[in-house]
Each structure stands twice: as C-alpha cells, then as structure tokens.
Motif scaffolding. Structure first.
Motif, short mmCIF file in Angstrom:
data_model
loop_
_atom_site.label_atom_id
_atom_site.label_comp_id
_atom_site.label_asym_id
_atom_site.label_seq_id
_atom_site.Cartn_x
_atom_site.Cartn_y
_atom_site.Cartn_z
N ASP A 206 52.73 27.84 45.17
CA ASP A 206 51.45 28.40 44.72
C ASP A 206 50.79 29.06 45.92
O ASP A 206 50.11 28.42 46.72
CB ASP A 206 50.59 27.26 44.17
CG ASP A 206 49.32 27.76 43.49
OD1 ASP A 206 49.10 28.98 43.47
OD2 ASP A 206 48.56 26.91 43.00
N ARG A 207 51.02 30.36 46.06
CA ARG A 207 50.52 31.08 47.23
C ARG A 207 48.99 31.18 47.19
O ARG A 207 48.40 31.74 46.27
CB ARG A 207 51.13 32.49 47.28
CG ARG A 207 50.68 33.29 48.49
CD ARG A 207 51.18 34.72 48.42
NE ARG A 207 50.62 35.49 49.52
CZ ARG A 207 50.40 36.80 49.47
NH1 ARG A 207 50.70 37.49 48.38
NH2 ARG A 207 49.88 37.42 50.52
N ALA A 208 48.36 30.57 48.20
CA ALA A 208 46.90 30.59 48.33
C ALA A 208 46.22 30.10 47.06
O ALA A 208 45.24 30.68 46.60
CB ALA A 208 46.41 32.00 48.69
N GLY A 209 46.76 29.01 46.50
CA GLY A 209 46.16 28.45 45.29
C GLY A 209 44.68 28.16 45.47
O GLY A 209 44.26 27.59 46.47
N GLY A 210 43.88 28.56 44.48
CA GLY A 210 42.45 28.35 44.53
C GLY A 210 41.68 29.45 45.24
O GLY A 210 40.44 29.45 45.25
N TYR A 211 42.39 30.38 45.86
CA TYR A 211 41.74 31.49 46.56
C TYR A 211 40.96 32.36 45.57
O TYR A 211 39.90 32.88 45.88
CB TYR A 211 42.79 32.32 47.29
CG TYR A 211 42.25 33.43 48.17
CD1 TYR A 211 41.95 33.19 49.50
CD2 TYR A 211 42.07 34.71 47.67
CE1 TYR A 211 41.47 34.20 50.31
CE2 TYR A 211 41.60 35.73 48.47
CZ TYR A 211 41.29 35.48 49.79
OH TYR A 211 40.81 36.50 50.58
N SER A 212 41.53 32.52 44.38
CA SER A 212 40.86 33.26 43.32
C SER A 212 41.05 32.52 42.01
O SER A 212 41.80 31.54 41.93
CB SER A 212 41.41 34.68 43.20
OG SER A 212 42.72 34.66 42.66
N ASP A 213 40.39 32.97 40.96
CA ASP A 213 40.53 32.34 39.66
C ASP A 213 41.83 32.73 38.97
O ASP A 213 42.24 32.09 38.00
CB ASP A 213 39.35 32.73 38.76
CG ASP A 213 38.03 32.16 39.25
OD1 ASP A 213 38.07 31.11 39.93
OD2 ASP A 213 36.97 32.76 38.97
N ASP A 214 42.47 33.79 39.48
CA ASP A 214 43.73 34.23 38.88
C ASP A 214 44.84 33.24 39.22
O ASP A 214 44.86 32.63 40.29
CB ASP A 214 44.11 35.61 39.40
CG ASP A 214 43.10 36.68 38.99
OD1 ASP A 214 42.47 36.50 37.94
OD2 ASP A 214 42.95 37.67 39.73
N CYS A 215 45.79 33.09 38.32
CA CYS A 215 46.92 32.20 38.55
C CYS A 215 48.18 32.85 37.99
O CYS A 215 48.17 33.34 36.86
CB CYS A 215 46.69 30.86 37.87
SG CYS A 215 47.96 29.61 38.18
#
Length: 376
Positions: A206-215
């Motif tokens: 999970d690259r930079a999980g939580g960095y944005s709302d997108d998943c």
C-alpha cells in the motif's frame, strides 16, 4: 641560477597538478547517455534533495561538500533526517533550492549563476527535462546533466548509480565499500530464499497508505514490487500494474485476498497536514504509528482479507523506495513473510551498522511497525 631552476620546476609541477585534478572524463549514465565531464566534480546541483542519501555515504565527513544547489524535497518528504542533518551541518540551510524539472519550475539562469560542474538528475525526470529543452539549454552553458536512478528500477540501477557518482566525485573506494556491504546484506535474504524455496504469501504493498482518500496506490514489477519478490513474497499487483507505479482498486485487493499488507509511510505533515499516513521513520512515535496503521485496516479495500484477520499488517519507511538503503527493507519484508526462515536476521542491527559504518548520523529506530502480537 639554481634557485631559478627550482622555481621553474615548482611551477611545472603545479601546472601538472592542476592538469591532473581537472580531467575530461566520459561516463555513461543510467539513461545510456555518454557525457563528457571534468572530474573530480567540485560543484554540483542535486535534481532531488534525497540524493544526499548517497552523498552521505560517499563523503560522510562533509556530505554537502560541493552541493551548490538542490531541489527542496528532503525537508518536506523526510523532515526527521533533514533536521538531523541540519543540526550537524547547519550550512545546509544556506544551500539555494530549486523547483522541479518535471513541473517546469527549474530555473536555468539560477543554475548557471551557481557554476555547477554537473547536475545530477533522477531518471524519471528525463522526459520532462528533454521536452522542456533543459538539456540543450544547460549544455549550451557548459553544464552537463547526468542521470541516476534510485526509484524507477532500483534493483537494476542503484549499484551503477553509486559507481557513477563515486567515479565523478573521486570516491571510488567509498562507493565500492558500500556496494560490498549492500551485496552482503542482500545475500542474507536471497541465499536463504533460493535454498528454501518457500511458499510465497500474497502481498499487497500500500504505497503511501493514508496519504490521500483514494485507494490504493501500489507498485508493479519494480521498486517495492520487486522487493516483495526478492523477499519471498508474491506481489498481488504483478500483472495488473505494468510499470513501477500504479493503482489497484478495492475490489482487486479484496479479490486477491492478500496474506500480508505492507504500508509505506513517513512524516508527510508538510504535504498532508494531519493526514492518515503512518509516520514511521527515524525517532518515530511507535504508539501513534501503530494506531494510525490499525485505522487503515478499516478501509473498504481491507474488508475480510486474510492479512487483517491474522494481524499481518505492517508499515515501513517510504524512503526505502528512493535510496541506496533498500536492502534493509528487503530484510524486514523477508522477516515478516518468513519469520521461521529468518529468526536470526535483525534488520534493525543492519540499519544501525549502516549508520555506524557509512553515515554521519546516529541511528534512531522507528523505521517500521507492525500489528502482529510480537510487536506489542
């Protein structure tokens, strides 16, 4: 007469010394370009501030020696290390900063005024650099660009990049010592995986999980995607994301049912204040990092997957994707994926040794965290 002869000999030696010091060298960079450059390089512009991760290995006593300008990304993407370097080398606050090549904010006139011998650029900026005509403009001013790569295909390009920068800075021995250490540490994983040939767990990075709302951002066949393969895992994005970087949708993740989830994290307060990213890195607050990691398991993409059920959810320092220290990440991934095979492997000790032998900074733990019970 004798004094005149001695003086003449001294001048001749001095001129010869100058000639030796400034030698026209032809190198081939990681883009396959042949570049003429006077070596050893005395003045350089870093197209990315995080190239200091390698410069610190090559010249640990004065990592910023010769850096006359750099892109302003280290302080934002890796504030903990920036602050540590600034505390020990306060002159970095005076190094002129540049915008990026890719977004067209690089100032050629500013660069020319600093009279660099070379501009070190990351390979991913090559297309934008050529499209904007930066190569030609800088070449007309006698300033060569040399491309290196620690991000797009680090397993293939990191060692050549280390050798290239070592050659240009006259630091061949330092470069080779670090490459030898890196190879030894990689072999502690690859030799075991090759011999044991274990069953490979399905892994979602999970690259930079939580960095944005997108998943969810992830990796294809290179970078962390390849780290997973080397560490004995199966990257669920393999065959879906064709290039180094890409995106998986929640349905693809749920259908793949990963047995391991690894979130890349860091302190991104400068980019996303108060974000859901997991703040791992040197000296990180592990309690807070674990809480934020647990919160990410409640996203739709994590619904019902095996990794969440078994607490096989981890976070690791994002900058391992963009530095010559990637072998430490591979060791930690291997230990998560195959704990029985790697009981005696201590990635913390590897990273501590890296700092002690090669870097000017003291080691501070905090580069990874896990939800598994062993970390409680």
């Amino acid at each position: 007469m004798k004094r005149n002869l001695l003086f003449t000999a001294f001048i001749a030696l001095a001129l010869l010394s100058c000639t030796v010091q400034a030698k026209d060298t032809v190198v081939t960079d990681v883009a396959g370009r042949q570049v003429h450059i006077d070596t050893p390089v005395k003045r350089m512009i870093l197209g990315e501030g995080r190239q200091i991760y390698l410069l610190s290995v090559l010249q640990p006593d004065a990592p910023f020696k010769g850096v006359v300008g750099w892109r302003e990304d280290l302080s934002q993407a890796d504030p903990e290390n920036y602050e540590a370097y600034a505390a020990r080398f306060p002159d970095i606050e005076n190094i002129p900063t540049f915008g990026g090549f890719k977004d067209g904010t690089f100032d050629v006139e500013q660069a020319a005024a600093l009279k660099p011998d070379v501009v070190f650029m990351n390979i991913e900026a090559q297309t934008a650099t050529e499209d904007a005509g930066y190569e030609g403009k800088l070449a007309a001013l006698g300033i060569p660009i040399v491309y290196v790569d620690f991000r797009e295909n680090p397993i293939k390009d990191t060692t050549p990049s280390i050798r290239l920068m070592g050659q240009l800075l006259g630091k061949n021995d330092e470069a080779e010592r670090f490459i030898e250490f890196s190879d030894e540490q990689m072999a502690r994983v690859t030799d075991v995986i090759e011999k044991a040939n274990p069953k490979r767990p399905r892994v979602f990075i999970d690259r930079a999980g939580g960095y944005s709302d997108d998943c969810c951002m992830s990796f294809g066949p290179h970078n962390f995607g390849e780290y997973v393969d080397i560490a004995g895992g199966q990257n669920i994005a393999d065959g879906i994301i064709p290039n180094t970087f890409g995106t998986l949708n929640p349905e693809q993740i749920i259908a793949s049912n990963p047995e391991q989830v690894v979130v890349t994290g860091g302190d991104w307060e400068a980019y996303v204040p108060g974000g859901a990213w997991v703040g791992v890195g040197p000296g990180a607050d592990m309690t807070k990092a674990r809480q934020k990691l647990e919160a990410l398991t409640h996203r739709t993409a994590m619904t019902g997957i095996e990794a969440v059920k078994q607490d096989q959810v981890h976070a690791i320092w994002h900058q391992f994707y963009n530095s010559p220290y990637y072998f430490v990440a591979i060791q930690q991934l291997a230990k998560w994926f195959h704990p029985d095979l790697f009981q005696d492997l201590d990635p913390d000790a590897t990273l501590a040794e890296l700092h002690e032998r090669f870097l000017p900074l003291s080691y501070q733990p905090g580069y990874w965290v896990s939800l598994e019970a062993a970390d409680e």
